[in-house]
Motif scaffolding. Structure first.
Motif, PDB file in Angstrom:
ATOM      1  N   THR A   1     -86.361 137.604  86.300  1.00  0.00           N
ATOM      2  CA  THR A   1     -86.783 136.027  86.572  1.00  0.00           C
ATOM      3  C   THR A   1     -86.018 135.563  87.722  1.00  0.00           C
ATOM      4  O   THR A   1     -84.813 135.841  88.041  1.00  0.00           O
ATOM      5  CB  THR A   1     -86.022 135.224  85.341  1.00  0.00           C
ATOM      6  N   LYS A   2     -86.656 134.630  88.449  1.00  0.00           N
ATOM      7  CA  LYS A   2     -85.983 134.222  89.614  1.00  0.00           C
ATOM      8  C   LYS A   2     -85.991 132.413  89.135  1.00  0.00           C
ATOM      9  O   LYS A   2     -86.881 131.711  89.341  1.00  0.00           O
ATOM     10  CB  LYS A   2     -87.025 134.129  90.862  1.00  0.00           C
ATOM     11  N   PRO A   3     -84.846 131.922  88.663  1.00  0.00           N
ATOM     12  CA  PRO A   3     -84.484 130.703  87.917  1.00  0.00           C
ATOM     13  C   PRO A   3     -84.764 129.430  89.225  1.00  0.00           C
ATOM     14  O   PRO A   3     -84.873 128.328  88.649  1.00  0.00           O
ATOM     15  CB  PRO A   3     -83.417 130.751  87.373  1.00  0.00           C
ATOM     16  N   SER A   4     -84.471 129.936  90.273  1.00  0.00           N
ATOM     17  CA  SER A   4     -84.244 128.611  91.267  1.00  0.00           C
ATOM     18  C   SER A   4     -85.368 128.589  92.278  1.00  0.00           C
ATOM     19  O   SER A   4     -85.522 127.756  93.179  1.00  0.00           O
ATOM     20  CB  SER A   4     -83.063 128.779  91.918  1.00  0.00           C
ATOM     21  N   ILE A   5     -86.454 129.419  92.351  1.00  0.00           N
ATOM     22  CA  ILE A   5     -87.392 129.633  93.410  1.00  0.00           C
ATOM     23  C   ILE A   5     -88.363 128.320  93.452  1.00  0.00           C
ATOM     24  O   ILE A   5     -88.686 128.001  94.667  1.00  0.00           O
ATOM     25  CB  ILE A   5     -88.118 131.031  93.406  1.00  0.00           C
ATOM     26  N   LEU A   6     -88.721 127.845  92.330  1.00  0.00           N
ATOM     27  CA  LEU A   6     -89.422 126.636  92.223  1.00  0.00           C
ATOM     28  C   LEU A   6     -88.714 125.519  91.566  1.00  0.00           C
ATOM     29  O   LEU A   6     -87.745 125.578  90.557  1.00  0.00           O
ATOM     30  CB  LEU A   6     -90.567 126.941  91.174  1.00  0.00           C
ATOM     31  N   ARG A   7     -88.701 124.303  91.791  1.00  0.00           N
ATOM     32  CA  ARG A   7     -88.002 123.157  91.473  1.00  0.00           C
ATOM     33  C   ARG A   7     -88.231 122.754  89.877  1.00  0.00           C
ATOM     34  O   ARG A   7     -87.194 122.591  89.400  1.00  0.00           O
ATOM     35  CB  ARG A   7     -88.446 121.933  92.293  1.00  0.00           C
ATOM     36  N   ASP A   8     -89.497 123.152  89.428  1.00  0.00           N
ATOM     37  CA  ASP A   8     -89.751 122.828  88.065  1.00  0.00           C
ATOM     38  C   ASP A   8     -90.141 123.783  87.199  1.00  0.00           C
ATOM     39  O   ASP A   8     -90.778 123.668  86.142  1.00  0.00           O
ATOM     40  CB  ASP A   8     -91.089 121.530  88.391  1.00  0.00           C
ATOM     41  N   ALA A   9     -89.652 125.165  87.477  1.00  0.00           N
ATOM     42  CA  ALA A   9     -90.013 126.279  86.759  1.00  0.00           C
ATOM     43  C   ALA A   9     -89.455 127.660  86.937  1.00  0.00           C
ATOM     44  O   ALA A   9     -88.707 127.538  88.146  1.00  0.00           O
ATOM     45  CB  ALA A   9     -91.515 126.500  86.769  1.00  0.00           C
ATOM     46  N   LYS A  10     -89.159 128.193  86.126  1.00  0.00           N
ATOM     47  CA  LYS A  10     -88.391 129.580  86.352  1.00  0.00           C
ATOM     48  C   LYS A  10     -89.739 130.600  86.420  1.00  0.00           C
ATOM     49  O   LYS A  10     -90.596 130.542  85.618  1.00  0.00           O
ATOM     50  CB  LYS A  10     -87.564 130.047  85.152  1.00  0.00           C
ATOM     51  N   VAL A  11     -89.559 131.557  87.340  1.00  0.00           N
ATOM     52  CA  VAL A  11     -91.018 132.375  87.590  1.00  0.00           C
ATOM     53  C   VAL A  11     -90.190 133.896  87.233  1.00  0.00           C
ATOM     54  O   VAL A  11     -89.253 134.339  87.544  1.00  0.00           O
ATOM     55  CB  VAL A  11     -91.079 132.383  89.216  1.00  0.00           C
ATOM     56  N   SER A  12     -91.059 134.489  86.418  1.00  0.00           N
ATOM     57  CA  SER A  12     -90.677 135.707  86.061  1.00  0.00           C
ATOM     58  C   SER A  12     -91.824 136.807  86.111  1.00  0.00           C
ATOM     59  O   SER A  12     -93.042 136.432  86.155  1.00  0.00           O
ATOM     60  CB  SER A  12     -90.330 135.953  84.313  1.00  0.00           C
ATOM     61  N   VAL A  13     -91.466 137.927  86.112  1.00  0.00           N
ATOM     62  CA  VAL A  13     -92.437 139.339  86.070  1.00  0.00           C
ATOM     63  C   VAL A  13     -91.928 140.097  85.068  1.00  0.00           C
ATOM     64  O   VAL A  13     -90.454 140.572  85.138  1.00  0.00           O
ATOM     65  CB  VAL A  13     -92.698 139.968  87.397  1.00  0.00           C
ATOM     66  N   SER A  14     -92.583 140.743  84.224  1.00  0.00           N
ATOM     67  CA  SER A  14     -92.137 141.513  83.223  1.00  0.00           C
ATOM     68  C   SER A  14     -93.069 142.793  83.193  1.00  0.00           C
ATOM     69  O   SER A  14     -94.250 142.751  83.572  1.00  0.00           O
ATOM     70  CB  SER A  14     -91.925 141.114  81.933  1.00  0.00           C
ATOM     71  N   LYS A  15     -92.468 143.965  82.679  1.00  0.00           N
ATOM     72  CA  LYS A  15     -93.454 145.087  82.374  1.00  0.00           C
ATOM     73  C   LYS A  15     -92.879 146.128  81.148  1.00  0.00           C
ATOM     74  O   LYS A  15     -91.383 146.110  81.309  1.00  0.00           O
ATOM     75  CB  LYS A  15     -93.624 146.017  83.587  1.00  0.00           C
ATOM     76  N   HIS A  16     -93.680 146.738  80.514  1.00  0.00           N
ATOM     77  CA  HIS A  16     -93.167 147.576  79.307  1.00  0.00           C
ATOM     78  C   HIS A  16     -93.608 149.042  79.935  1.00  0.00           C
ATOM     79  O   HIS A  16     -94.629 149.238  80.193  1.00  0.00           O
ATOM     80  CB  HIS A  16     -93.955 147.356  78.086  1.00  0.00           C
ATOM     81  N   PHE A  17     -92.547 149.812  80.075  1.00  0.00           N
ATOM     82  CA  PHE A  17     -92.806 151.151  80.529  1.00  0.00           C
ATOM     83  C   PHE A  17     -92.644 152.214  79.370  1.00  0.00           C
ATOM     84  O   PHE A  17     -91.487 152.145  78.487  1.00  0.00           O
ATOM     85  CB  PHE A  17     -91.708 151.648  81.374  1.00  0.00           C
ATOM     86  N   THR A  18     -93.735 152.803  79.212  1.00  0.00           N
ATOM     87  CA  THR A  18     -93.485 153.979  78.091  1.00  0.00           C
ATOM     88  C   THR A  18     -93.585 155.450  79.035  1.00  0.00           C
ATOM     89  O   THR A  18     -94.215 155.565  79.929  1.00  0.00           O
ATOM     90  CB  THR A  18     -94.649 154.002  77.150  1.00  0.00           C
ATOM     91  N   PRO A  19     -93.041 156.489  78.303  1.00  0.00           N
ATOM     92  CA  PRO A  19     -93.287 157.896  79.001  1.00  0.00           C
ATOM     93  C   PRO A  19     -94.890 158.331  79.334  1.00  0.00           C
ATOM     94  O   PRO A  19     -95.536 157.940  78.308  1.00  0.00           O
ATOM     95  CB  PRO A  19     -92.563 158.910  78.080  1.00  0.00           C
ATOM     96  N   ILE A  20     -94.958 159.049  80.323  1.00  0.00           N
ATOM     97  CA  ILE A  20     -96.415 159.423  80.885  1.00  0.00           C
ATOM     98  C   ILE A  20     -96.634 160.629  79.849  1.00  0.00           C
ATOM     99  O   ILE A  20     -95.718 161.498  79.622  1.00  0.00           O
ATOM    100  CB  ILE A  20     -96.246 159.775  82.003  1.00  0.00           C
ATOM    101  N   SER A  21     -97.698 160.777  79.195  1.00  0.00           N
ATOM    102  CA  SER A  21     -97.853 161.726  78.234  1.00  0.00           C
ATOM    103  C   SER A  21     -98.637 162.731  78.860  1.00  0.00           C
ATOM    104  O   SER A  21     -99.280 162.645  79.877  1.00  0.00           O
ATOM    105  CB  SER A  21     -98.939 161.327  76.886  1.00  0.00           C
TER     106      SER A  21
END
Length: 109
Positions: free
Chosen positions: A89-109
């Motif tokens: 999360t980048k909590p200060s990049i926008l004045r009125d919102a927190k911006v986040s990017v997420s991902k779930h990683f699982t092992p390659i089968s």
């Protein structure tokens, strides 16, 4: 077992905007790690240190690239990991919102 690392806050250079490349900004990292404790002990303090070192040294342009690099490094260093959920999360990049990017990683089968 699950390790929860919540609201890890520190400063680093991350982003593509000109002003983001000049001064470090606050980031918040949340991590969930599923692991088999029978395959080895995972020191959560080492996880925290590794994440901070990767992000501070790499000065990523994109959060997405940071997520990929953190996953790759942690799964190589801690073999007991089964899956990782990462959120930056980048909590200060926008004045009125927190911006986040997420991902779930699982092992390659």
């Amino acid at each position: 077992m699950t390790i929860h690392i919540e609201d890890l806050k520190f400063q680093c250079i991350i982003g593509i905007l000109d002003f983001e490349r000049v001064s470090p900004q606050d980031v918040i990292v949340n991590i969930l790690i599923e692991y088999n404790h029978e395959n080895g002990f995972i020191n959560y303090a080492e996880i925290v240190d590794t994440v901070k070192i990767i992000m501070i040294k790499s000065e990523f342009l994109l959060i997405e690239d940071a997520l990929e690099a953190i996953n790759l490094n942690l799964t190589k260093e801690f073999l007991a990991i089964n899956s990782i959920y990462l959120k930056i999360t980048k909590p200060s990049i926008l004045r009125d919102a927190k911006v986040s990017v997420s991902k779930h990683f699982t092992p390659i089968s």
